[in-house]
Design an enzyme around this catalytic site. Sequence first.
Site, PDB file in Angstrom:
ATOM      1  N   CYS A  96      -8.881  -8.753   4.821  1.00 19.75           N
ATOM      2  CA  CYS A  96      -7.738  -9.621   5.152  1.00 19.75           C
ATOM      3  C   CYS A  96      -6.957  -9.064   6.342  1.00 19.75           C
ATOM      4  O   CYS A  96      -5.722  -9.056   6.349  1.00 19.75           O
ATOM      5  CB  CYS A  96      -6.817  -9.802   3.947  1.00 19.75           C
ATOM      6  N   GLN A 108       0.804  -1.226   0.000  1.00 24.66           N
ATOM      7  CA  GLN A 108       0.000   0.000   0.000  1.00 24.66           C
ATOM      8  C   GLN A 108       0.834   1.271   0.000  1.00 24.66           C
ATOM      9  O   GLN A 108       0.283   2.367   0.056  1.00 24.66           O
ATOM     10  CB  GLN A 108      -0.935   0.006   1.224  1.00 24.66           C
TER      11      GLN A 108
END
Length: 409
Positions: A364, A201
């Site tokens: 997740c 990310q």
Amino acid sequence: MEVERIRSLFPILNQEINGKPLVYLDSAATSQKPLTVINAINDYYREYNSNVHRGVHTLGTKATDAYEKSREKVRKFINANSLEEVIFTKGTTAALNIVAQSYGREQLKHGDEIVLTFMEHHSNIIPWQQVAKVTGATLKYIPLQSDGTLTLEDVQKTITTKTKIVAITHVSNVLGTINPIKEIAEIAHKNGAIVVVDGAQSAPHMKIDVQELNCDFYAFSGHKMCAPTGIGVLYGKKHLLEKMEPVEFGGEMIDFVGLYESTWKELPWKFEAGTPIIAGAIGLGKAIDFLEEVGLDNVKAHEHDLVGYAMQQLSEIDGITIYGPANSEKRAGVLTFNINGVHPHDVATVLDMEGVAVRAGHHCAQPLMKWLEVTATARASFYLYNTKGDVDRLAEGLLKAKEFFENVF
């Protein structure tokens, strides 16, 4: 940043969903692809599709050149010291598993510590759980502050001389929290530990310099940064990679094969068994070209502006809880939230009817959901092609969702 011009380069954005112009706010799951990347993949399959490295014919040479040029683009993109430190993988998950299964299994022993955080993606928890079971190492977690951030004081308290590996996300895929990797690495190294960074990310959204961060391993995926699915990167310091054994075996990664013994190629190829993800690597190289033309600093500034605007807009809607740092400068372009009393899947369904794509679920990150005391959340994630108009559409959709479920129940 010329957002409208950038948007025009992504063909998929020019469509309607349920009769409404598409607003794509799910780039943390996977980003959309610009036409230049799509064309590069198409050109490979149409013009020089061939396997790499061993062929001496024209197509094979051209494919090999394109594949290895992409490796050099990655090296420059993250400022790795050498090409030998750049390994192509299937993605972040595969890269983290290589470190856990090769370095972790070999280096850890009973009583050693692996330090994680509560905000880790499952891909940076489960491999370490499995290694701990095999080696007898212990898992420890750095506590979070109430806003989902870490303090260096807690980092110092958690990491000890028993700590051998610190595995941490650079940016939380749920909270958007940006972790101080450089400072954490300094603490870890003083205690004799190595640092493994989940950069899934962060690499798409900000300028990365692995030498400045001084991390020992850094993993990221192409599909979150305008490249195809199925391609990722593991960066590792050369001296560490050299002493690690491959975890997959077969063609491409070998030097010599006898009936009873085999030897491996040099770095980075000893970790790239079988036919590699050639088209994916070429697409990743083109995506890097695209992102560097736009400028990662521009992308980061644009997303900070958007997420700050989105936090302001959503905070004005009664009944919405926003998770993560309240200061938009401390977070990347991720905004996770819930409408009180409404399941996030229902929220996402209503938004989809309005043409707005968001993610809903545990992302997740079930340990983090437990820490937040929720089972699931909705998540809007922004990228270089999003606008404040997209945020307005999100806010309008949430008002409709809130009104609908208030009237139903």
